[in-house]
Design a protein around this motif. Structure first.
Motif, PDB file in Angstrom:
ATOM      1  N   ARG A  65       2.756 -29.575 -30.570  1.00 36.98           N
ATOM      2  CA  ARG A  65       2.454 -29.048 -31.753  1.00 36.98           C
ATOM      3  C   ARG A  65       1.150 -28.287 -31.447  1.00 36.98           C
ATOM      4  NH1 ARG A  65       3.439 -31.683 -36.608  1.00 36.98           N
ATOM      5  NH2 ARG A  65       1.477 -30.897 -37.405  1.00 36.98           N
ATOM      6  N   VAL A  66       0.220 -28.426 -30.497  1.00 34.47           N
ATOM      7  CA  VAL A  66      -0.895 -27.455 -30.570  1.00 34.47           C
ATOM      8  C   VAL A  66      -0.640 -25.841 -29.850  1.00 34.47           C
ATOM      9  CG1 VAL A  66      -2.290 -29.569 -30.604  1.00 34.47           C
ATOM     10  CG2 VAL A  66      -1.813 -28.755 -28.306  1.00 34.47           C
ATOM     11  N   SER A  67       0.587 -25.748 -29.228  1.00 28.46           N
ATOM     12  CA  SER A  67       0.623 -24.566 -28.798  1.00 28.46           C
ATOM     13  C   SER A  67       1.516 -23.667 -29.584  1.00 28.46           C
ATOM     14  CB  SER A  67       1.565 -24.920 -27.439  1.00 28.46           C
ATOM     15  OG  SER A  67       1.741 -23.664 -26.554  1.00 28.46           O
ATOM     16  N   TYR A  68       1.896 -22.396 -28.821  1.00 26.66           N
ATOM     17  CA  TYR A  68       2.699 -21.295 -29.549  1.00 26.66           C
ATOM     18  C   TYR A  68       3.955 -21.278 -29.279  1.00 26.66           C
ATOM     19  CZ  TYR A  68      -2.487 -20.034 -30.598  1.00 26.66           C
ATOM     20  OH  TYR A  68      -3.474 -20.017 -31.009  1.00 26.66           O
ATOM     21  N   LEU A  69       4.727 -20.897 -30.059  1.00 29.92           N
ATOM     22  CA  LEU A  69       6.492 -20.718 -29.923  1.00 29.92           C
ATOM     23  C   LEU A  69       6.518 -19.782 -28.464  1.00 29.92           C
ATOM     24  CD1 LEU A  69       8.132 -20.434 -33.303  1.00 29.92           C
ATOM     25  CD2 LEU A  69       8.478 -22.162 -31.477  1.00 29.92           C
ATOM     26  N   MET A  70       5.993 -18.635 -28.540  1.00 25.08           N
ATOM     27  CA  MET A  70       6.393 -17.891 -27.583  1.00 25.08           C
ATOM     28  C   MET A  70       5.890 -18.251 -26.264  1.00 25.08           C
ATOM     29  SD  MET A  70       8.138 -15.694 -29.265  1.00 25.08           S
ATOM     30  CE  MET A  70       8.449 -14.508 -27.817  1.00 25.08           C
ATOM     31  N   LEU A  71       4.803 -19.328 -26.180  1.00 25.89           N
ATOM     32  CA  LEU A  71       4.491 -19.712 -24.869  1.00 25.89           C
ATOM     33  C   LEU A  71       5.171 -20.915 -24.220  1.00 25.89           C
ATOM     34  CD1 LEU A  71       1.784 -19.380 -23.468  1.00 25.89           C
ATOM     35  CD2 LEU A  71       0.541 -20.993 -24.597  1.00 25.89           C
TER      36      LEU A  71
ATOM     37  N   MET B 255      12.848 -11.226 -28.182  1.00 24.04           N
ATOM     38  CA  MET B 255      13.060 -12.457 -28.964  1.00 24.04           C
ATOM     39  C   MET B 255      12.079 -12.821 -30.052  1.00 24.04           C
ATOM     40  SD  MET B 255      13.646 -16.126 -27.071  1.00 24.04           S
ATOM     41  CE  MET B 255      11.924 -16.334 -26.578  1.00 24.04           C
ATOM     42  N   TRP B 256      12.862 -13.170 -31.148  1.00 22.40           N
ATOM     43  CA  TRP B 256      11.887 -13.937 -32.163  1.00 22.40           C
ATOM     44  C   TRP B 256      12.821 -15.200 -32.783  1.00 22.40           C
ATOM     45  CZ3 TRP B 256      13.774 -13.054 -37.160  1.00 22.40           C
ATOM     46  CH2 TRP B 256      14.892 -12.348 -37.268  1.00 22.40           C
ATOM     47  N   PHE B 257      12.153 -15.792 -33.839  1.00 21.99           N
ATOM     48  CA  PHE B 257      12.867 -17.165 -34.221  1.00 21.99           C
ATOM     49  C   PHE B 257      12.543 -17.052 -35.725  1.00 21.99           C
ATOM     50  CE2 PHE B 257      10.670 -17.894 -30.143  1.00 21.99           C
ATOM     51  CZ  PHE B 257      11.951 -18.570 -29.607  1.00 21.99           C
ATOM     52  N   GLU B 258      13.656 -17.682 -36.228  1.00 19.85           N
ATOM     53  CA  GLU B 258      13.498 -17.922 -37.619  1.00 19.85           C
ATOM     54  C   GLU B 258      14.095 -19.308 -38.137  1.00 19.85           C
ATOM     55  OE1 GLU B 258      16.043 -17.875 -40.202  1.00 19.85           O
ATOM     56  OE2 GLU B 258      17.700 -16.845 -39.165  1.00 19.85           O
ATOM     57  N   TYR B 259      13.624 -19.776 -39.241  1.00 24.27           N
ATOM     58  CA  TYR B 259      13.924 -20.930 -39.948  1.00 24.27           C
ATOM     59  C   TYR B 259      14.555 -20.776 -41.280  1.00 24.27           C
ATOM     60  CZ  TYR B 259      13.976 -25.544 -41.884  1.00 24.27           C
ATOM     61  OH  TYR B 259      14.397 -26.742 -42.699  1.00 24.27           O
ATOM     62  N   GLU B 260      15.685 -21.031 -41.511  1.00 24.77           N
ATOM     63  CA  GLU B 260      16.273 -20.849 -42.867  1.00 24.77           C
ATOM     64  C   GLU B 260      15.783 -19.668 -43.535  1.00 24.77           C
ATOM     65  OE1 GLU B 260      15.312 -24.242 -45.462  1.00 24.77           O
ATOM     66  OE2 GLU B 260      16.965 -25.564 -44.249  1.00 24.77           O
TER      67      GLU B 260
ATOM     68  N   HIS C 116       1.843 -16.391 -33.928  1.00 24.87           N
ATOM     69  CA  HIS C 116       0.556 -16.700 -33.791  1.00 24.87           C
ATOM     70  C   HIS C 116      -0.265 -17.854 -34.567  1.00 24.87           C
ATOM     71  CE1 HIS C 116       0.864 -14.036 -37.133  1.00 24.87           C
ATOM     72  NE2 HIS C 116      -0.074 -14.086 -37.531  1.00 24.87           N
ATOM     73  N   TYR C 117       0.817 -18.295 -35.440  1.00 20.32           N
ATOM     74  CA  TYR C 117       0.450 -19.710 -35.858  1.00 20.32           C
ATOM     75  C   TYR C 117       0.625 -20.895 -35.001  1.00 20.32           C
ATOM     76  CZ  TYR C 117       0.328 -17.935 -40.600  1.00 20.32           C
ATOM     77  OH  TYR C 117      -0.360 -17.025 -41.757  1.00 20.32           O
ATOM     78  N   PRO C 118      -0.092 -21.864 -34.682  1.00 20.96           N
ATOM     79  CA  PRO C 118       0.138 -23.077 -33.812  1.00 20.96           C
ATOM     80  C   PRO C 118       1.566 -23.559 -34.414  1.00 20.96           C
ATOM     81  CG  PRO C 118      -1.968 -23.129 -34.513  1.00 20.96           C
ATOM     82  CD  PRO C 118      -1.300 -21.800 -35.453  1.00 20.96           C
ATOM     83  N   ILE C 119       2.495 -24.282 -33.534  1.00 20.99           N
ATOM     84  CA  ILE C 119       3.636 -24.728 -33.500  1.00 20.99           C
ATOM     85  C   ILE C 119       3.478 -25.923 -34.935  1.00 20.99           C
ATOM     86  CG2 ILE C 119       5.438 -26.113 -32.638  1.00 20.99           C
ATOM     87  CD1 ILE C 119       5.161 -24.528 -30.029  1.00 20.99           C
TER      88      ILE C 119
ATOM     89  N   LEU D  49       4.352 -10.038 -35.804  1.00 24.27           N
ATOM     90  CA  LEU D  49       3.554  -9.094 -34.661  1.00 24.27           C
ATOM     91  C   LEU D  49       4.363  -9.158 -33.442  1.00 24.27           C
ATOM     92  CD1 LEU D  49      -0.032 -10.670 -35.161  1.00 24.27           C
ATOM     93  CD2 LEU D  49       0.899  -8.521 -36.063  1.00 24.27           C
ATOM     94  N   HIS D  50       4.273  -8.226 -32.839  1.00 24.01           N
ATOM     95  CA  HIS D  50       5.212  -7.939 -31.484  1.00 24.01           C
ATOM     96  C   HIS D  50       4.363  -9.009 -30.551  1.00 24.01           C
ATOM     97  CE1 HIS D  50       8.253  -5.317 -32.321  1.00 24.01           C
ATOM     98  NE2 HIS D  50       7.454  -4.587 -33.180  1.00 24.01           N
ATOM     99  N   CYS D  51       5.050  -9.454 -29.539  1.00 27.99           N
ATOM    100  CA  CYS D  51       4.307 -10.223 -28.363  1.00 27.99           C
ATOM    101  C   CYS D  51       5.332 -10.021 -27.202  1.00 27.99           C
ATOM    102  CB  CYS D  51       4.610 -11.906 -28.774  1.00 27.99           C
ATOM    103  SG  CYS D  51       3.951 -12.915 -27.599  1.00 27.99           S
ATOM    104  N   PRO D  52       4.820  -8.589 -26.591  1.00 27.08           N
ATOM    105  CA  PRO D  52       5.350  -8.325 -25.244  1.00 27.08           C
ATOM    106  C   PRO D  52       5.228  -9.374 -23.994  1.00 27.08           C
ATOM    107  CG  PRO D  52       3.642  -6.969 -26.000  1.00 27.08           C
ATOM    108  CD  PRO D  52       3.913  -8.089 -26.785  1.00 27.08           C
ATOM    109  N   SER D  53       4.072 -10.068 -24.269  1.00 26.82           N
ATOM    110  CA  SER D  53       3.718 -10.607 -23.037  1.00 26.82           C
ATOM    111  C   SER D  53       2.713 -11.837 -23.280  1.00 26.82           C
ATOM    112  CB  SER D  53       2.944  -9.968 -22.062  1.00 26.82           C
ATOM    113  OG  SER D  53       1.754  -9.319 -22.243  1.00 26.82           O
ATOM    114  N   ASN D  54       2.416 -12.834 -22.348  1.00 22.50           N
ATOM    115  CA  ASN D  54       1.676 -14.013 -22.614  1.00 22.50           C
ATOM    116  C   ASN D  54       0.105 -13.379 -22.877  1.00 22.50           C
ATOM    117  OD1 ASN D  54       3.636 -15.870 -22.477  1.00 22.50           O
ATOM    118  ND2 ASN D  54       3.167 -16.737 -20.601  1.00 22.50           N
ATOM    119  N   SER D  55      -0.159 -12.434 -22.165  1.00 19.75           N
ATOM    120  CA  SER D  55      -1.570 -11.620 -22.321  1.00 19.75           C
ATOM    121  C   SER D  55      -1.942 -11.508 -23.950  1.00 19.75           C
ATOM    122  CB  SER D  55      -1.636 -10.461 -21.528  1.00 19.75           C
ATOM    123  OG  SER D  55      -0.917  -9.526 -21.952  1.00 19.75           O
ATOM    124  N   VAL D  56      -0.965 -11.156 -24.708  1.00 19.01           N
ATOM    125  CA  VAL D  56      -1.084 -11.034 -26.212  1.00 19.01           C
ATOM    126  C   VAL D  56      -1.643 -12.176 -26.639  1.00 19.01           C
ATOM    127  CG1 VAL D  56      -0.068 -10.070 -28.250  1.00 19.01           C
ATOM    128  CG2 VAL D  56       0.341  -8.992 -26.000  1.00 19.01           C
TER     129      VAL D  56
END
Length: 269
Positions: free
Chosen positions: A43-49, A70-75, A82-85, A115-122
């Motif tokens: 819960r406290v992490s990020y999807l792309m991480l 890659m990106w994700f969607e729900y319904e 950039h929102y916590p999971i 927002l684009h997230c090309p790497s973990n550095s972002v």
């Protein structure tokens, strides 16, 4: 100072998990059928991480030329990385059966929504920005500025590697409540909304009233989002006029900021 009981609560929050089922969008071109991928999301992490394994799983059935970001969607709603999971789940899926069904995309990136997230550095840059913003509100940035670069890196690596002790060895400094100085200057928080033009509410809020009384989460909500707790009558009574009422409130310690994910549901007649 963090007491032993507090640490038990913090540990429980840190290890909170959401079972999720990732399925490839039917719009994607594959060489063979793509099986779903199941994962326990922190819960406290990020999807792309935490979704490298998801990406690798679906890339096995796709041609390289058909793969973009890659990106994700729900319904039908793109999920903001950039929102916590935990906040994402509480906003969009808290009333659904588990596992949380998330759709995976590799093309048609929704430029207006994400927002684009090309790497973990972002992700790291966003994370450190949140850390600094919260400490500016609490300690006038004195704590974060006194920490060394290696301390900042330990915070990030603790989150990235899901290491509770590594993270809190540094984060406890940022959570210290200087009672001799009157405590935190302000409480860093955000109230996220789904049914509003404003994605979240964020204002200055002191932990102590001008009269010297300690304020609570209820006091904060009464001032900034009274519809969350002030409900007249039974929201399920069809004789009541339409009104907003709180379906679920989740107080989550997001690194340094307190984030309250509130799902507003309008009762319709």
């Amino acid at each position: 100072m963090i007491m032993a009981d507090d640490k038990d609560v913090l540990r429980d929050v840190w290890f909170g998990r959401i079972p999720a089922c990732f399925t490839l969008s039917p719009e994607e071109t594959t060489e063979r059928e793509a099986e779903p991928y199941y994962l326990l999301l922190p819960r406290v992490s990020y999807l792309m991480l935490v979704t490298d394994k998801v990406k690798k799983h679906f890339l096995r059935v796709m041609k390289a030329e058909d793969v973009e970001e890659m990106w994700f969607e729900y319904e039908g709603t793109p999920l903001k990385w950039h929102y916590p999971i935990g906040v994402l789940f509480d906003l969009h899926a808290s009333n659904t059966a588990l596992p949380w069904n998330i759709t995976v995309h590799f093309k048609n990136f929704p430029e207006r929504d994400l927002l684009h997230c090309p790497s973990n550095s972002v992700i790291e840059a966003h994370f450190m920005s949140c850390i600094k913003e919260a400490d500016a509100l609490k300690h006038k940035s004195q704590v974060i500025n006194d920490m060394q670069k290696k301390d900042h890196k330990q915070l990030w690596m603790g989150l990235q590697n899901d290491k509770f002790d590594q993270f809190w060895a540094m984060n406890r400094k940022l959570m210290e409540y200087p009672t001799e100085e009157g405590g935190f200057r302000y409480i860093p928080f955000r109230i996220y909304q789904t049914m509003s033009d404003r994605p979240f509410i964020q204002k200055l809020f002191r932990p102590v009233s001008p009269e010297g009384h300690t304020l609570t989460l209820g006091d904060l909500l009464k001032e900034l989002f009274p519809a969350a707790i002030c409900v007249e009558g039974d929201p399920h009574d069809e004789n009541n006029s339409p009104r907003y009422y709180l379906m679920k409130t989740c107080l989550q310690f997001r690194h340094l900021s307190q984030e309250v994910g509130i799902r507003d549901v309008r009762k319709r007649h």
